[in-house]
Scaffold this motif. Structure first.
Motif, short mmCIF file in Angstrom:
data_model
loop_
_atom_site.label_atom_id
_atom_site.label_comp_id
_atom_site.label_asym_id
_atom_site.label_seq_id
_atom_site.Cartn_x
_atom_site.Cartn_y
_atom_site.Cartn_z
N ARG A 38 38.05 24.51 44.32
CA ARG A 38 38.94 25.64 44.60
C ARG A 38 38.14 26.94 44.77
N LYS A 39 37.14 27.14 43.92
CA LYS A 39 36.31 28.34 44.03
C LYS A 39 35.49 28.32 45.32
N GLN A 40 35.00 27.15 45.69
CA GLN A 40 34.25 27.02 46.94
C GLN A 40 35.14 27.29 48.16
N ASN A 41 36.41 26.90 48.09
CA ASN A 41 37.34 27.17 49.18
C ASN A 41 37.51 28.67 49.40
N VAL A 42 37.52 29.43 48.31
CA VAL A 42 37.61 30.90 48.43
C VAL A 42 36.39 31.44 49.17
N ILE A 43 35.22 30.94 48.85
CA ILE A 43 33.99 31.41 49.48
C ILE A 43 33.93 30.98 50.94
N GLU A 44 34.22 29.72 51.20
CA GLU A 44 34.13 29.20 52.57
C GLU A 44 35.13 29.87 53.52
N ASP A 45 36.35 30.12 53.04
CA ASP A 45 37.39 30.69 53.89
C ASP A 45 37.43 32.22 53.83
N LYS A 46 36.52 32.80 53.03
CA LYS A 46 36.52 34.26 52.82
C LYS A 46 37.92 34.74 52.45
N ALA A 47 38.50 34.09 51.46
CA ALA A 47 39.89 34.32 51.08
C ALA A 47 40.03 35.06 49.75
N LYS A 48 38.99 35.78 49.33
CA LYS A 48 39.06 36.48 48.03
C LYS A 48 40.13 37.57 48.07
N PRO A 49 41.14 37.48 47.18
CA PRO A 49 42.18 38.50 47.17
C PRO A 49 41.66 39.82 46.59
N MET A 50 42.25 40.92 47.04
CA MET A 50 41.84 42.24 46.59
C MET A 50 42.91 42.78 45.64
N LEU A 51 42.48 43.32 44.50
CA LEU A 51 43.40 43.88 43.51
C LEU A 51 43.48 45.39 43.70
N GLN A 52 44.70 45.93 43.69
CA GLN A 52 44.91 47.37 43.77
C GLN A 52 45.91 47.75 42.69
N GLU A 54 48.23 50.65 41.48
CA GLU A 54 48.88 51.88 41.92
C GLU A 54 49.93 52.25 40.90
N GLY A 55 49.60 53.18 40.02
CA GLY A 55 50.53 53.56 38.95
C GLY A 55 50.71 52.42 37.97
N ASP A 56 51.95 51.94 37.85
CA ASP A 56 52.22 50.81 36.95
C ASP A 56 52.49 49.52 37.72
N THR A 57 52.00 49.45 38.96
CA THR A 57 52.20 48.26 39.79
C THR A 57 50.85 47.70 40.23
N LEU A 58 50.68 46.41 40.01
CA LEU A 58 49.48 45.71 40.47
C LEU A 58 49.80 45.03 41.79
N SER A 59 49.01 45.35 42.81
CA SER A 59 49.17 44.70 44.11
C SER A 59 48.00 43.76 44.34
N ILE A 60 48.32 42.53 44.71
CA ILE A 60 47.29 41.55 45.05
C ILE A 60 47.41 41.31 46.54
N VAL A 61 46.36 41.66 47.27
CA VAL A 61 46.37 41.55 48.73
C VAL A 61 45.59 40.30 49.11
N PHE A 62 46.28 39.34 49.71
CA PHE A 62 45.67 38.10 50.16
C PHE A 62 45.24 38.25 51.63
N THR A 63 44.36 37.39 52.08
CA THR A 63 43.92 37.43 53.47
C THR A 63 44.92 36.76 54.40
N GLU A 64 45.77 35.90 53.88
CA GLU A 64 46.76 35.17 54.68
C GLU A 64 48.15 35.37 54.10
N GLU A 65 49.16 35.05 54.87
CA GLU A 65 50.55 35.13 54.42
C GLU A 65 51.01 33.80 53.84
#
Length: 141
Positions: A51-65, A67-78
């Motif tokens: 599973r960790k290798q799939n993140v590296i191979e597909d460049k699918a690392k989600p980004m955490l943001q 904003e105030g009291d809300t955590l947004s996780i931005v994925f590379t795909e829908e």
């Protein structure tokens, strides 16, 4: 009482003290850093590695943001589904699992009820029958 008897009494008292401390430490084992099912998890580590290798191979690392009291996780795909595991290194009783499902590439979660401080976020998700795992640190203020 002569000095020989005092040495024997002192050594006996010391031995009782050490034995009492040992019994207390064994009976009050509260090691929250070790999982109860660590053996089963170690047997399934090949899946974790893949599973960790799939993140590296597909460049699918989600980004955490945060904003105030809300955590947004931005994925590379829908269209992602899975589970978020929030782990508190200082107190295992605060650990929390949250189901994850999103049709867009952003997942929002209110974190106002979470304790302030360091958290380890384990994101386990699936996208188009491909499994991923990413672990990130998160600091809530």
């Amino acid at each position: 009482m002569n000095w020989g008897m005092r040495i024997v009494v002192g050594l006996g008292t010391f031995m009782l003290l050490i034995m009492g401390a040992g019994i207390y430490m064994v009976s009050h084992d509260t090691d929250s850093l070790v999982d109860d099912d660590y053996y089963e998890k170690s047997l399934a580590y090949d899946d974790v590695y893949k599973r960790k290798q799939n993140v590296i191979e597909d460049k699918a690392k989600p980004m955490l943001q945060l904003e105030g009291d809300t955590l947004s996780i931005v994925f590379t795909e829908e269209t992602n589904k899975g589970e978020l595991t929030f782990r508190r290194p200082s107190d295992g009783k605060l650990d929390l699992k949250v189901p994850l499902y999103t049709k867009s590439n952003v997942f929002r979660l209110p974190v106002s009820t979470f304790s302030k401080g360091n958290w380890t976020l384990e994101i386990l998700w699936e996208h188009e029958k491909r499994n991923y795992l990413d672990i990130q640190s998160l600091f809530l203020q």
